[in-house]
Design an enzyme around this catalytic site. Structure first.
Site, PDB file in Angstrom:
ATOM      1  N   TYR A 244      25.091  86.943  90.013  1.00  0.00           N
ATOM      2  CA  TYR A 244      24.687  87.437  88.712  1.00  0.00           C
ATOM      3  C   TYR A 244      25.278  88.548  88.176  1.00  0.00           C
ATOM      4  O   TYR A 244      25.716  88.962  87.231  1.00  0.00           O
ATOM      5  CB  TYR A 244      23.384  87.149  88.414  1.00  0.00           C
ATOM      6  CG  TYR A 244      22.582  87.645  87.379  1.00  0.00           C
ATOM      7  CD1 TYR A 244      22.736  87.081  86.175  1.00  0.00           C
ATOM      8  CD2 TYR A 244      21.792  88.931  87.321  1.00  0.00           C
ATOM      9  CE1 TYR A 244      22.223  87.275  84.958  1.00  0.00           C
ATOM     10  CE2 TYR A 244      21.242  89.343  85.951  1.00  0.00           C
ATOM     11  CZ  TYR A 244      21.492  88.526  84.907  1.00  0.00           C
ATOM     12  OH  TYR A 244      20.927  88.788  83.633  1.00  0.00           O
TER      13      TYR A 244
ATOM     14  N   SER B 293      23.640  93.527  82.567  1.00  0.00           N
ATOM     15  CA  SER B 293      22.234  93.816  82.903  1.00  0.00           C
ATOM     16  C   SER B 293      22.224  95.023  83.849  1.00  0.00           C
ATOM     17  O   SER B 293      23.592  95.644  84.323  1.00  0.00           O
ATOM     18  CB  SER B 293      22.179  92.370  83.847  1.00  0.00           C
ATOM     19  OG  SER B 293      20.925  92.852  84.761  1.00  0.00           O
TER      20      SER B 293
END
Length: 245
Positions: free
Chosen positions: A154, A141
């Site tokens: 995350y 990401s």
């Protein structure tokens, strides 16, 4: 199926980027194994979309953090299609933005079980079973570059995926298998839209120089590039984010 048909396993293939990747790889002529966690109707719909256009696809349920379940998916791919050439690990979870000091360990463990352990399990099976000329594409990401507050767990999970990917690319020396990661920026998927406020969505939509959110098809094009013609791209993280980072 011809002897030359390539076969792809796509985790998280029932929705979002994974679903778009299934469609994109099918358009390139690959046979697909659509792996889903719990949304069987969505997975069946993805399979129907492929088969209605003359392609070949099956659905397979698995918790990607479960070694036996993932091994069974690879077994089925080999039984149905003869082998595996491409593995796209698009399955993942995230949390609503929460400062580190307020994030529960239970939520931290939930994220890392799927995003880190799951990536490890899928990568391990891919490393054992991909045929010569194959490709493994993991998902990171752009959070790893943006370092946005609230995404500690995350972002940490995706940092682990990047390291795992880059090391594995070098461990597979001599196998003619590429291992890369795609790192999307803010993308209009249910995962992103359901875990962000409208204010955050509006802000992130205008942040890239291209002034929009990414679309699943934008990311699927990058995956198709790595899965097919990009044989000289190996051990890399490709940031697909419209220039936001």
């Amino acid at each position: 199926m011809t002897e030359t048909q390539r076969v792809a396993i796509v985790t998280g293939g029932s929705r979002g980027i994974g679903r778009e990747t299934v469609s994109r790889l099918a358009a390139d002529g690959l046979a697909l194994v659509v792996v889903y966690a719990g949304r069987s109707a969505d997975a069946d719909s993805a399979v129907e979309e492929v088969t209605s256009k003359g392609g070949r696809a099956i659905a397979a349920q698995a918790d990607i953090a479960d070694e036996q379940a993932v091994s069974a998916v690879f077994d089925r791919a080999e039984q149905e299609f003869g082998g595996v050439d491409v593995v796209v690990n698009a399955a993942g979870v995230m949390n609503e933005p929460t400062p580190l000091v307020d994030l529960s360990l239970a939520e931290f463990d939930r994220i890392h079980r799927t995003n880190v352990r799951g990536a490890f399990v899928v990568s391990q099976q891919a490393a054992r079973r991909l045929r010569k000329g194959g490709a493994l594409i993991n998902f990171s990401s752009s959070v790893t570059r943006l370092r946005a507050p609230g995404y500690t767990a995350y972002g940490a999970s995706k940092g682990a995926v990047e390291t795992m990917t880059l090391v594995l690319a070098r461990e597979l020396r001599g196998r003619d298998i590429t291992v890369n990661a795609v790192a999307p920026g803010p993308t209009a998927t249910a995962l992103f839209l359901e875990n962000n406020t409208q204010e955050a969505i509006d802000r992130l939509s205008s942040a890239p120089p291209l002034e929009r959110l990414g679309q699943p098809r934008d990311i699927a094009e990058v995956v198709a590039f790595l899965a097919g013609p990009a044989r000289w791209v190996n051990g890399q993280v490709l940031y697909a984010n419209g220039g936001i980072a």
